[in-house]
Design a protein around this motif. Structure first.
Motif, PDB file in Angstrom:
ATOM      1  N   THR A   5       6.900 -10.158   1.349  1.00 63.28           N
ATOM      2  CA  THR A   5       5.775 -10.423   0.434  1.00 63.28           C
ATOM      3  C   THR A   5       5.669  -9.142  -0.875  1.00 63.28           C
ATOM      4  O   THR A   5       7.423  -8.708  -0.514  1.00 63.28           O
ATOM      5  N   LEU A   6       5.100  -9.295  -1.739  1.00 63.00           N
ATOM      6  CA  LEU A   6       5.369  -8.080  -3.029  1.00 63.00           C
ATOM      7  C   LEU A   6       5.634  -6.416  -2.564  1.00 63.00           C
ATOM      8  O   LEU A   6       4.139  -6.577  -1.545  1.00 63.00           O
ATOM      9  N   PRO A   7       6.658  -5.976  -2.319  1.00 68.66           N
ATOM     10  CA  PRO A   7       6.642  -4.385  -2.133  1.00 68.66           C
ATOM     11  C   PRO A   7       5.594  -3.782  -3.360  1.00 68.66           C
ATOM     12  O   PRO A   7       5.029  -4.243  -4.690  1.00 68.66           O
ATOM     13  N   VAL A   8       4.841  -3.190  -2.881  1.00 69.43           N
ATOM     14  CA  VAL A   8       4.032  -1.863  -3.528  1.00 69.43           C
ATOM     15  C   VAL A   8       3.387  -0.203  -3.711  1.00 69.43           C
ATOM     16  O   VAL A   8       4.192  -0.426  -2.303  1.00 69.43           O
ATOM     17  N   THR A   9       2.820   0.244  -4.017  1.00 70.60           N
ATOM     18  CA  THR A   9       2.961   2.019  -3.808  1.00 70.60           C
ATOM     19  C   THR A   9       1.651   2.019  -2.775  1.00 70.60           C
ATOM     20  O   THR A   9       1.312   0.819  -2.994  1.00 70.60           O
ATOM     21  N   THR A  10       1.749   3.488  -2.639  1.00 71.30           N
ATOM     22  CA  THR A  10       0.603   3.654  -2.039  1.00 71.30           C
ATOM     23  C   THR A  10      -0.828   3.641  -2.447  1.00 71.30           C
ATOM     24  O   THR A  10      -2.196   2.906  -2.620  1.00 71.30           O
ATOM     25  N   GLY A  11      -0.386   3.728  -4.624  1.00 73.44           N
ATOM     26  CA  GLY A  11      -1.530   3.721  -5.323  1.00 73.44           C
ATOM     27  C   GLY A  11      -2.381   2.597  -5.328  1.00 73.44           C
ATOM     28  O   GLY A  11      -3.176   2.076  -5.826  1.00 73.44           O
ATOM     29  N   GLU A  12      -0.898   1.516  -5.643  1.00 71.03           N
ATOM     30  CA  GLU A  12      -1.473   0.447  -5.646  1.00 71.03           C
ATOM     31  C   GLU A  12      -1.721  -0.741  -4.790  1.00 71.03           C
ATOM     32  O   GLU A  12      -3.068  -1.793  -4.524  1.00 71.03           O
ATOM     33  N   ALA A  13      -1.797  -0.214  -3.489  1.00 69.92           N
ATOM     34  CA  ALA A  13      -2.150  -0.485  -1.715  1.00 69.92           C
ATOM     35  C   ALA A  13      -3.849  -0.076  -1.963  1.00 69.92           C
ATOM     36  O   ALA A  13      -5.039  -1.553  -1.843  1.00 69.92           O
ATOM     37  N   LEU A  14      -3.507   0.915  -2.056  1.00 73.07           N
ATOM     38  CA  LEU A  14      -5.725   1.379  -2.759  1.00 73.07           C
ATOM     39  C   LEU A  14      -6.599   0.473  -3.741  1.00 73.07           C
ATOM     40  O   LEU A  14      -7.666   0.006  -3.121  1.00 73.07           O
ATOM     41  N   ALA A  15      -5.805   0.471  -4.764  1.00 68.54           N
ATOM     42  CA  ALA A  15      -6.528  -0.527  -5.576  1.00 68.54           C
ATOM     43  C   ALA A  15      -6.916  -1.808  -4.827  1.00 68.54           C
ATOM     44  O   ALA A  15      -7.852  -2.619  -4.899  1.00 68.54           O
ATOM     45  N   VAL A  16      -5.645  -2.166  -4.753  1.00 65.17           N
ATOM     46  CA  VAL A  16      -6.181  -3.661  -3.644  1.00 65.17           C
ATOM     47  C   VAL A  16      -6.866  -3.379  -2.603  1.00 65.17           C
ATOM     48  O   VAL A  16      -7.797  -4.713  -2.313  1.00 65.17           O
TER      49      VAL A  16
END
Length: 371
Positions: A5-16
Protein backbone atom coordinates in the motif's frame (compact mmCIF):
# COMPACT_ATOMS: atom_id res chain seq x y z
CA UNK A 1 4.96 -10.65 3.13
CA UNK A 2 5.21 -6.98 2.24
CA UNK A 3 2.43 -4.47 2.85
CA UNK A 4 1.56 -3.38 -0.69
CA UNK A 5 0.00 0.00 0.00
CA UNK A 6 1.08 3.63 -0.13
CA UNK A 7 3.54 4.53 2.64
CA UNK A 8 2.45 7.37 4.92
CA UNK A 9 4.15 9.42 7.63
CA UNK A 10 2.86 9.28 11.18
CA UNK A 11 1.27 12.70 10.72
CA UNK A 12 -0.52 11.53 7.58
CA UNK A 13 -1.65 8.34 9.34
CA UNK A 14 -3.18 10.40 12.15
CA UNK A 15 -4.99 12.55 9.59
CA UNK A 16 -6.35 9.44 7.84
CA UNK A 17 -7.56 7.90 11.10
CA UNK A 18 -9.16 11.19 12.14
CA UNK A 19 -11.04 11.30 8.83
CA UNK A 20 -12.05 7.67 9.39
CA UNK A 21 -13.30 8.56 12.87
CA UNK A 22 -15.43 11.39 11.48
CA UNK A 23 -16.76 9.19 8.66
CA UNK A 24 -17.79 6.50 11.15
CA UNK A 25 -19.45 9.10 13.40
CA UNK A 26 -21.68 10.22 10.51
CA UNK A 27 -22.50 6.65 9.47
CA UNK A 28 -20.59 6.88 6.19
CA UNK A 29 -17.92 4.28 6.93
CA UNK A 30 -17.42 1.62 9.57
CA UNK A 31 -14.09 -0.14 9.24
CA UNK A 32 -11.18 -1.52 11.21
CA UNK A 33 -7.71 -0.12 10.66
CA UNK A 34 -4.21 -1.59 10.78
CA UNK A 35 -1.00 0.37 11.42
CA UNK A 36 2.10 -1.39 10.10
CA UNK A 37 5.48 -0.01 11.14
CA UNK A 38 8.83 -0.73 12.69
CA UNK A 39 9.21 -0.77 16.47
CA UNK A 40 9.35 2.70 17.99
CA UNK A 41 7.99 4.53 14.95
CA UNK A 42 5.04 5.96 16.90
CA UNK A 43 2.06 3.67 16.30
CA UNK A 44 0.87 3.80 19.91
CA UNK A 45 1.27 7.60 20.06
CA UNK A 46 -0.90 7.96 16.95
CA UNK A 47 -3.75 6.04 18.56
CA UNK A 48 -3.38 7.85 21.89
CA UNK A 49 -3.45 11.21 20.09
CA UNK A 50 -6.53 10.15 18.12
CA UNK A 51 -8.38 9.16 21.30
CA UNK A 52 -7.45 12.43 22.99
CA UNK A 53 -8.51 14.53 20.01
CA UNK A 54 -11.83 12.68 19.75
CA UNK A 55 -12.53 12.84 23.48
CA UNK A 56 -12.76 9.04 23.48
CA UNK A 57 -11.92 6.46 26.11
CA UNK A 58 -8.95 4.33 25.02
CA UNK A 59 -9.12 0.55 25.50
CA UNK A 60 -5.57 -0.70 24.92
CA UNK A 61 -5.29 -4.48 24.50
CA UNK A 62 -1.80 -5.98 24.11
CA UNK A 63 -2.65 -9.17 22.26
CA UNK A 64 0.62 -10.89 23.15
CA UNK A 65 -0.37 -10.90 26.82
CA UNK A 66 -3.84 -12.44 26.57
CA UNK A 67 -5.45 -15.77 25.73
CA UNK A 68 -8.56 -16.36 23.57
CA UNK A 69 -10.71 -16.75 26.69
CA UNK A 70 -9.57 -13.33 27.89
CA UNK A 71 -11.50 -11.84 24.96
CA UNK A 72 -14.34 -14.35 24.80
CA UNK A 73 -14.96 -14.15 28.55
CA UNK A 74 -15.67 -16.87 31.10
CA UNK A 75 -18.57 -19.33 30.92
CA UNK A 76 -21.12 -19.57 33.71
CA UNK A 77 -23.76 -22.30 33.93
CA UNK A 78 -27.27 -20.93 34.51
CA UNK A 79 -29.20 -23.75 36.20
CA UNK A 80 -32.56 -22.01 35.81
CA UNK A 81 -32.35 -21.84 32.03
CA UNK A 82 -29.96 -24.77 31.62
CA UNK A 83 -27.75 -22.61 29.44
CA UNK A 84 -24.13 -21.50 29.50
CA UNK A 85 -23.76 -17.74 29.87
CA UNK A 86 -20.56 -15.94 28.96
CA UNK A 87 -19.35 -13.12 31.15
CA UNK A 88 -17.57 -10.69 28.87
CA UNK A 89 -14.24 -9.11 29.94
CA UNK A 90 -14.16 -5.54 31.21
CA UNK A 91 -11.51 -4.60 28.63
CA UNK A 92 -14.08 -4.17 25.86
CA UNK A 93 -16.18 -1.00 25.46
CA UNK A 94 -19.92 -1.38 25.99
CA UNK A 95 -21.33 2.11 26.68
CA UNK A 96 -23.06 3.50 23.54
CA UNK A 97 -22.99 6.98 25.05
CA UNK A 98 -19.21 6.97 25.52
CA UNK A 99 -16.99 7.35 22.41
CA UNK A 100 -14.23 4.76 22.52
CA UNK A 101 -11.13 3.63 20.66
CA UNK A 102 -10.35 -0.07 20.87
CA UNK A 103 -6.63 -0.52 20.20
CA UNK A 104 -5.52 -4.07 19.39
CA UNK A 105 -1.76 -3.68 19.71
CA UNK A 106 0.83 -6.26 18.64
CA UNK A 107 -1.69 -7.99 16.39
CA UNK A 108 0.98 -9.56 14.18
CA UNK A 109 2.79 -10.94 17.24
CA UNK A 110 -0.34 -12.54 18.70
CA UNK A 111 -0.32 -16.35 18.60
CA UNK A 112 -2.27 -17.85 15.68
CA UNK A 113 -4.69 -19.44 18.14
CA UNK A 114 -5.90 -15.95 19.13
CA UNK A 115 -6.47 -14.62 15.62
CA UNK A 116 -9.86 -16.31 14.98
CA UNK A 117 -11.16 -14.68 18.16
CA UNK A 118 -10.04 -11.29 16.83
CA UNK A 119 -11.73 -11.81 13.44
CA UNK A 120 -15.16 -11.07 14.87
CA UNK A 121 -14.00 -7.84 16.49
CA UNK A 122 -12.47 -6.57 13.26
CA UNK A 123 -15.26 -7.46 10.82
CA UNK A 124 -18.56 -8.08 12.66
CA UNK A 125 -17.48 -5.94 15.64
CA UNK A 126 -18.55 -8.59 18.11
CA UNK A 127 -17.32 -11.49 20.21
CA UNK A 128 -19.95 -14.07 20.98
CA UNK A 129 -23.09 -12.17 21.95
CA UNK A 130 -21.23 -9.02 22.93
CA UNK A 131 -21.31 -6.31 20.27
CA UNK A 132 -19.16 -3.21 20.20
CA UNK A 133 -21.19 0.01 20.34
CA UNK A 134 -21.42 2.14 17.21
CA UNK A 135 -19.34 4.78 19.02
CA UNK A 136 -16.32 2.42 19.14
CA UNK A 137 -13.48 2.91 16.63
CA UNK A 138 -11.20 -0.11 16.09
CA UNK A 139 -7.48 0.19 15.32
CA UNK A 140 -4.86 -2.57 15.31
CA UNK A 141 -1.07 -2.29 15.04
CA UNK A 142 1.92 -4.52 14.61
CA UNK A 143 5.43 -5.08 13.29
CA UNK A 144 6.55 -7.34 10.46
CA UNK A 145 9.01 -10.26 10.59
CA UNK A 146 11.47 -8.16 8.56
CA UNK A 147 11.61 -5.61 11.41
CA UNK A 148 13.49 -7.95 13.71
CA UNK A 149 10.44 -8.22 15.96
CA UNK A 150 8.51 -11.32 16.95
CA UNK A 151 5.78 -11.44 14.33
CA UNK A 152 3.75 -13.83 12.23
CA UNK A 153 2.80 -13.30 8.59
CA UNK A 154 -0.75 -12.02 8.34
CA UNK A 155 -3.10 -14.43 6.62
CA UNK A 156 -5.63 -13.33 4.04
CA UNK A 157 -8.58 -14.01 6.34
CA UNK A 158 -7.17 -11.43 8.74
CA UNK A 159 -5.78 -8.88 6.29
CA UNK A 160 -9.05 -8.71 4.33
CA UNK A 161 -10.83 -7.38 7.42
CA UNK A 162 -8.64 -4.26 7.66
CA UNK A 163 -7.73 -0.98 5.99
CA UNK A 164 -3.93 -1.01 6.05
CA UNK A 165 -1.62 1.96 6.68
CA UNK A 166 2.13 1.42 6.20
CA UNK A 167 4.07 3.90 8.31
CA UNK A 168 7.44 5.41 7.44
CA UNK A 169 9.47 7.73 9.61
CA UNK A 170 10.63 11.11 8.30
CA UNK A 171 12.52 13.62 10.38
CA UNK A 172 10.49 16.63 9.27
CA UNK A 173 7.14 14.98 10.02
CA UNK A 174 8.33 13.69 13.40
CA UNK A 175 9.79 17.04 14.44
CA UNK A 176 6.68 19.00 13.47
CA UNK A 177 4.06 16.54 14.71
CA UNK A 178 5.78 15.05 17.75
CA UNK A 179 9.02 16.66 18.94
CA UNK A 180 7.74 20.23 18.98
CA UNK A 181 4.24 19.55 20.40
CA UNK A 182 5.82 17.45 23.16
CA UNK A 183 8.55 20.03 23.91
CA UNK A 184 11.44 17.64 23.37
CA UNK A 185 14.92 19.02 24.03
CA UNK A 186 15.73 21.42 21.15
CA UNK A 187 19.08 19.72 20.52
CA UNK A 188 17.26 16.67 19.17
CA UNK A 189 15.30 18.31 16.32
CA UNK A 190 18.35 20.48 15.58
CA UNK A 191 20.52 17.37 15.25
CA UNK A 192 17.96 15.48 13.15
CA UNK A 193 17.55 18.45 10.81
CA UNK A 194 21.16 17.89 9.73
CA UNK A 195 21.09 14.08 10.11
CA UNK A 196 17.54 12.98 9.17
CA UNK A 197 18.89 9.54 8.31
CA UNK A 198 19.48 8.90 12.02
CA UNK A 199 15.84 9.24 13.04
CA UNK A 200 15.17 5.57 12.25
CA UNK A 201 17.96 3.05 11.61
CA UNK A 202 16.33 -0.31 12.34
CA UNK A 203 17.05 -1.88 8.93
CA UNK A 204 20.70 -0.81 8.90
CA UNK A 205 21.18 -1.97 12.49
CA UNK A 206 19.77 -5.40 11.71
CA UNK A 207 22.05 -5.72 8.67
CA UNK A 208 25.07 -4.97 10.85
CA UNK A 209 23.97 -7.51 13.45
CA UNK A 210 23.69 -4.86 16.15
CA UNK A 211 21.15 -4.58 18.95
CA UNK A 212 20.48 -0.86 19.43
CA UNK A 213 18.79 1.18 16.72
CA UNK A 214 17.71 4.81 16.48
CA UNK A 215 13.94 5.15 16.46
CA UNK A 216 11.54 8.02 17.10
CA UNK A 217 10.77 6.41 20.47
CA UNK A 218 14.45 6.20 21.41
CA UNK A 219 15.03 9.88 20.55
CA UNK A 220 12.09 10.81 22.77
CA UNK A 221 13.83 8.85 25.54
CA UNK A 222 17.05 10.78 24.87
CA UNK A 223 15.12 13.99 25.50
CA UNK A 224 13.96 12.67 28.87
CA UNK A 225 17.56 11.78 29.73
CA UNK A 226 18.78 15.26 28.84
CA UNK A 227 16.17 16.87 31.06
CA UNK A 228 16.67 14.50 33.99
CA UNK A 229 20.41 13.72 34.20
CA UNK A 230 22.84 16.61 34.77
CA UNK A 231 26.02 14.51 34.93
CA UNK A 232 27.44 14.63 31.41
CA UNK A 233 29.50 11.42 31.63
CA UNK A 234 26.62 9.32 32.96
CA UNK A 235 24.24 10.97 30.51
CA UNK A 236 26.50 10.02 27.58
CA UNK A 237 26.46 6.39 28.72
CA UNK A 238 22.67 6.41 28.87
CA UNK A 239 22.29 8.00 25.43
CA UNK A 240 24.72 5.50 23.88
CA UNK A 241 22.61 2.73 25.40
CA UNK A 242 19.51 4.28 23.83
CA UNK A 243 20.51 5.10 20.24
CA UNK A 244 23.83 3.29 19.85
CA UNK A 245 27.45 4.34 20.32
CA UNK A 246 28.14 5.99 16.94
CA UNK A 247 24.96 8.15 16.76
CA UNK A 248 25.42 9.07 20.42
CA UNK A 249 28.99 10.25 19.82
CA UNK A 250 27.91 12.40 16.88
CA UNK A 251 24.98 13.79 18.85
CA UNK A 252 27.24 14.60 21.81
CA UNK A 253 29.31 16.98 19.68
CA UNK A 254 26.22 18.83 18.51
CA UNK A 255 24.80 18.89 22.03
CA UNK A 256 28.00 20.41 23.43
CA UNK A 257 27.87 23.19 20.83
CA UNK A 258 24.20 23.89 21.53
CA UNK A 259 24.52 23.73 25.32
CA UNK A 260 27.37 26.23 25.28
CA UNK A 261 25.52 28.79 23.16
CA UNK A 262 21.77 28.45 23.79
CA UNK A 263 20.46 31.06 26.25
CA UNK A 264 16.77 31.37 25.47
CA UNK A 265 15.53 32.59 28.85
CA UNK A 266 18.14 35.34 28.91
CA UNK A 267 17.21 36.38 25.38
CA UNK A 268 13.52 36.65 26.25
CA UNK A 269 14.29 38.74 29.33
CA UNK A 270 16.92 40.97 27.69
CA UNK A 271 16.25 44.37 26.17
CA UNK A 272 16.15 44.25 22.34
CA UNK A 273 19.55 45.92 21.92
CA UNK A 274 21.16 43.50 24.36
CA UNK A 275 19.71 40.35 22.79
CA UNK A 276 21.95 40.45 19.70
CA UNK A 277 24.98 39.40 21.73
CA UNK A 278 23.10 36.35 23.06
CA UNK A 279 22.37 34.69 19.71
CA UNK A 280 24.38 31.53 18.91
CA UNK A 281 26.74 31.85 15.96
CA UNK A 282 26.92 28.20 14.83
CA UNK A 283 24.46 26.51 12.50
CA UNK A 284 23.53 23.89 15.10
CA UNK A 285 23.10 26.55 17.77
CA UNK A 286 20.84 28.71 15.62
CA UNK A 287 18.83 25.71 14.47
CA UNK A 288 18.29 24.68 18.08
CA UNK A 289 17.35 28.27 18.89
CA UNK A 290 14.46 28.20 16.40
CA UNK A 291 13.02 25.08 18.05
CA UNK A 292 13.67 26.40 21.56
CA UNK A 293 11.87 29.65 20.76
CA UNK A 294 8.85 27.71 19.50
CA UNK A 295 8.84 25.63 22.66
CA UNK A 296 9.07 28.76 24.83
CA UNK A 297 6.24 30.55 23.04
CA UNK A 298 3.27 31.25 25.30
CA UNK A 299 0.53 33.86 25.15
CA UNK A 300 2.54 36.19 27.36
CA UNK A 301 5.82 35.74 25.47
CA UNK A 302 4.71 35.36 21.85
CA UNK A 303 5.40 39.01 20.93
CA UNK A 304 8.98 38.72 22.21
CA UNK A 305 9.41 35.32 20.53
CA UNK A 306 8.34 36.82 17.18
CA UNK A 307 10.94 39.56 17.56
CA UNK A 308 13.69 37.07 18.43
CA UNK A 309 12.73 34.77 15.53
CA UNK A 310 12.85 37.71 13.12
CA UNK A 311 16.26 38.56 14.53
CA UNK A 312 17.73 35.32 13.21
CA UNK A 313 17.33 36.61 9.68
CA UNK A 314 18.94 39.95 10.60
CA UNK A 315 21.74 38.64 12.80
CA UNK A 316 24.53 39.24 10.29
CA UNK A 317 23.67 42.95 10.34
CA UNK A 318 24.14 43.22 14.10
CA UNK A 319 27.09 40.91 14.83
CA UNK A 320 30.56 41.52 13.48
CA UNK A 321 31.22 37.89 12.59
CA UNK A 322 32.09 37.02 8.95
CA UNK A 323 31.09 33.39 9.56
CA UNK A 324 27.47 34.45 9.99
CA UNK A 325 27.25 35.59 6.37
CA UNK A 326 27.94 32.03 5.24
CA UNK A 327 25.02 30.59 7.24
CA UNK A 328 21.49 30.18 5.81
CA UNK A 329 20.01 32.73 8.21
CA UNK A 330 17.05 33.64 6.01
CA UNK A 331 16.17 29.98 5.54
CA UNK A 332 16.38 29.30 9.28
CA UNK A 333 14.21 32.35 9.99
CA UNK A 334 11.59 31.25 7.48
CA UNK A 335 11.58 27.68 8.76
CA UNK A 336 11.19 28.93 12.33
CA UNK A 337 8.35 31.26 11.44
CA UNK A 338 6.49 28.50 9.56
CA UNK A 339 6.51 26.30 12.66
CA UNK A 340 5.79 29.20 15.03
CA UNK A 341 2.78 30.18 12.91
CA UNK A 342 1.43 26.64 13.14
CA UNK A 343 1.58 26.82 16.93
CA UNK A 344 0.10 30.32 16.96
CA UNK A 345 -2.85 29.30 14.78
CA UNK A 346 -3.51 26.26 16.98
CA UNK A 347 -3.45 28.45 20.12
CA UNK A 348 -5.43 31.37 18.68
CA UNK A 349 -2.59 33.92 18.75
CA UNK A 350 -3.34 35.45 15.35
CA UNK A 351 -3.91 38.88 16.87
CA UNK A 352 -0.43 38.93 18.39
CA UNK A 353 1.09 38.19 15.01
CA UNK A 354 -1.02 40.87 13.32
CA UNK A 355 0.06 43.44 15.92
CA UNK A 356 3.78 42.61 15.76
CA UNK A 357 5.96 45.19 13.96
CA UNK A 358 8.72 42.57 13.69
CA UNK A 359 6.39 40.19 11.84
CA UNK A 360 5.22 43.04 9.60
CA UNK A 361 8.82 43.94 8.73
CA UNK A 362 9.66 40.29 8.03
CA UNK A 363 6.57 39.84 5.83
CA UNK A 364 7.34 43.06 3.94
CA UNK A 365 10.93 41.97 3.23
CA UNK A 366 9.66 38.62 1.95
CA UNK A 367 7.15 40.34 -0.32
CA UNK A 368 9.78 42.72 -1.68
CA UNK A 369 11.97 39.73 -2.48
CA UNK A 370 9.08 38.12 -4.34
CA UNK A 371 8.74 35.27 -1.84
Amino acid sequence: MSVNTLPVTTGEALAVLWQGWQAQATGGLTASWMLHGRPGIGKTEIVQTLATRAGAMLFDLRLTTIEPQDLRGLPYYDHATQRTIWYRPEDLPDDPAQPAVLFLDELTAAPPSLQPTVYGLLQERRIGRHRLPDTCFVVAAGNGPEDGAIAYDMGTALSDRLIHLSLRATAQDWVENYALPHNLHPAIPAFLRSRPDLLETTAETLQRGQTIACTPRSWARVSAILHAVPDRRLRDVMIAGTVGEAPAAEFALVLADITASLRVEEMIAARPAEAWALYPTSLHGLTALTYALIGAAEEGTIARIIALMAGIGQLHRHRDDPALRALPLAELCTHGFELLLQKALARGWQAQFAASPDWAAYAKSRAEAGL
